[in-house]
Write a protein that holds these residues in place. Structure first.
Motif, mmCIF file in Angstrom:
data_model
loop_
_atom_site.group_PDB
_atom_site.id
_atom_site.type_symbol
_atom_site.label_atom_id
_atom_site.label_comp_id
_atom_site.label_asym_id
_atom_site.label_seq_id
_atom_site.Cartn_x
_atom_site.Cartn_y
_atom_site.Cartn_z
ATOM 1 N N GLN A 328 -38.036 127.202 17.333
ATOM 2 C CA GLN A 328 -38.091 127.660 15.945
ATOM 3 C C GLN A 328 -39.339 128.500 15.687
ATOM 4 O O GLN A 328 -39.279 129.515 14.985
ATOM 5 N N ASP A 332 -39.128 132.380 14.582
ATOM 6 C CA ASP A 332 -39.753 132.729 13.312
ATOM 7 C C ASP A 332 -40.736 133.882 13.496
ATOM 8 O O ASP A 332 -40.749 134.847 12.713
ATOM 9 N N ASN A 335 -38.819 137.166 14.244
ATOM 10 C CA ASN A 335 -38.226 137.745 13.032
ATOM 11 C C ASN A 335 -39.277 138.443 12.162
ATOM 12 O O ASN A 335 -39.014 139.498 11.587
ATOM 13 N N LYS A 336 -40.447 137.844 12.071
ATOM 14 C CA LYS A 336 -41.523 138.468 11.293
ATOM 15 C C LYS A 336 -41.989 139.758 11.950
ATOM 16 O O LYS A 336 -42.317 140.739 11.275
#
Length: 340
Positions: A328, A332, A335-336
């Motif tokens: 995760q 995360d 994606n950022k």
């Protein structure tokens, strides 16, 4: 769908720890919806297929040139690198092919050009990488990110009080200095307990171990390429086994361990854990003494109080959901990065 390339080799010298923990991370990433391609050595590909992993496979070495070639041929959203030769000088050229780099490290002894640094070792915290990473790099460091495979994610306990429970013996997935036969013979000669051995069929002394198992069939079980190492640990009273990735698996189960230091890069964690009564260490690097090992094993086998202390303290060392946390965190950050 996020497409990731994971690079980790396996071999007789390096063992299989890097590859196996990346298979664990891959399963967690797939559970979060990512598509995974695994680049690995022929042995690593064989292990992945045997374990029925669902990754796409690229059978090629994971050195920088070969990884660069793979990234140049196919578009990926990110790459995850797990081998000790990766450093800033080898990572930066990959930026021309892929927007996101994650590096898995255990040593904190070199600079990285990475967007995420993953270090599952319980004896480390994020500060050990100060000065080694770019400012934006996210640090996933410590036992809460431990990459425990599925058999170790549920709570299990060893056979501490079971009469005649075996000793679990393993040097991990390799045996570069050909120590395993000597270790097994020393245990056979100096303990009365049965032994259950976990090793790879690719090691040089596989035939010698098979012969030993035939000669000592009532006391010695040798399982090559075991799909059930957790089961072997669970029915054992204690372990005589190498440091490295398997250290955290034994800890998760609370298996008392005489931890064998087989490589220089295992010293820091082995000493840190021994100081906290989580295991007892023994130096098995070249020049080790069979007599000293015999004495250490006899002392450890007789000290049930020490075994129970190790059991109690080790179980709280790592998080059982560490692989999911790591997956995760990686996604995360990816994606950022893609939105930046």
């Amino acid at each position: 769908m996020t497409r990731l390339l994971i690079c980790a080799d396996a071999g007789a010298d390096m063992g299989t720890g890097h590859l196996r923990r990346m298979l664990t991370l891959s399963a967690a990433l797939r559970g979060e919806g990512a598509s995974i391609t695994l680049q690995t050595s022929p042995l690593g590909a064989e292990i992945a297929r045997t374990n029925r992993e669902e990754e796409f496979l690229v059978v090629a070495p994971c050195h920088p040139q070969a990884v660069g070639q793979t990234l140049a041929m196919t578009q990926y959203d990110g790459v995850i690198l797990d081998n000790y030769w990766w450093d800033e000088a080898n990572e930066t050229p990959l930026r021309t092919h892929v927007p996101f780099l994650a590096v898995v490290d255990d040593l904190a002894d070199r600079s990285h050009d990475a967007d995420v640094l993953l270090d599952q070792n319980a004896h480390h915290d994020a500060t050990v990488y100060n000065g080694l990473l770019p400012d934006h790099c996210r640090r996933l460091v410590g036992g809460k990110y431990c990459l425990l495979s599925a058999p170790f994610q549920n709570e299990r306990s060893p056979a501490l009080a079971k009469p005649n429970a075996p000793i679990f013996v393993s040097l991990g997935g390799g045996d570069p200095h050909r120590d395993l036969v000597a270790v097994v013979k020393t245990l056979l000669a100096n303990t009365a307990r049965p032994l259950t051995i976990a090793t790879g069929s690719h090691i040089t002394d596989a035939a010698a171990l098979r012969n030993l198992a035939e000669t000592h069939s009532t006391r010695l079980e040798v399982i090559f390429d075991s799909p059930s190492v957790a089961d072997q640990m669970e029915r054992s009273q204690f372990a005589v086994a190498a440091g490295g990735t398997m250290t955290w698996e034994r800890a998760s189960m609370g298996l008392p361990s005489l931890c064998l230091i087989v490589a220089d890069n295992q010293i820091d964690s082995a000493v840190w854990l021994a100081k906290r009564d989580i295991h007892t260490q023994f130096d098995l690097r070249p020049g080790w003494s069979k007599h000293a090992l015999a004495d250490a094993v006899k002392s450890f086998a007789a000290d049930t109080k020490r075994q129970h202390i190790h059991h109690d303290k080790s179980r709280a060392l790592v998080a059982r959901d560490g692989a999911v946390r790591a997956a995760q965190g990686l996604l995360d950050s990816l994606n950022k990065t893609s939105l930046a």
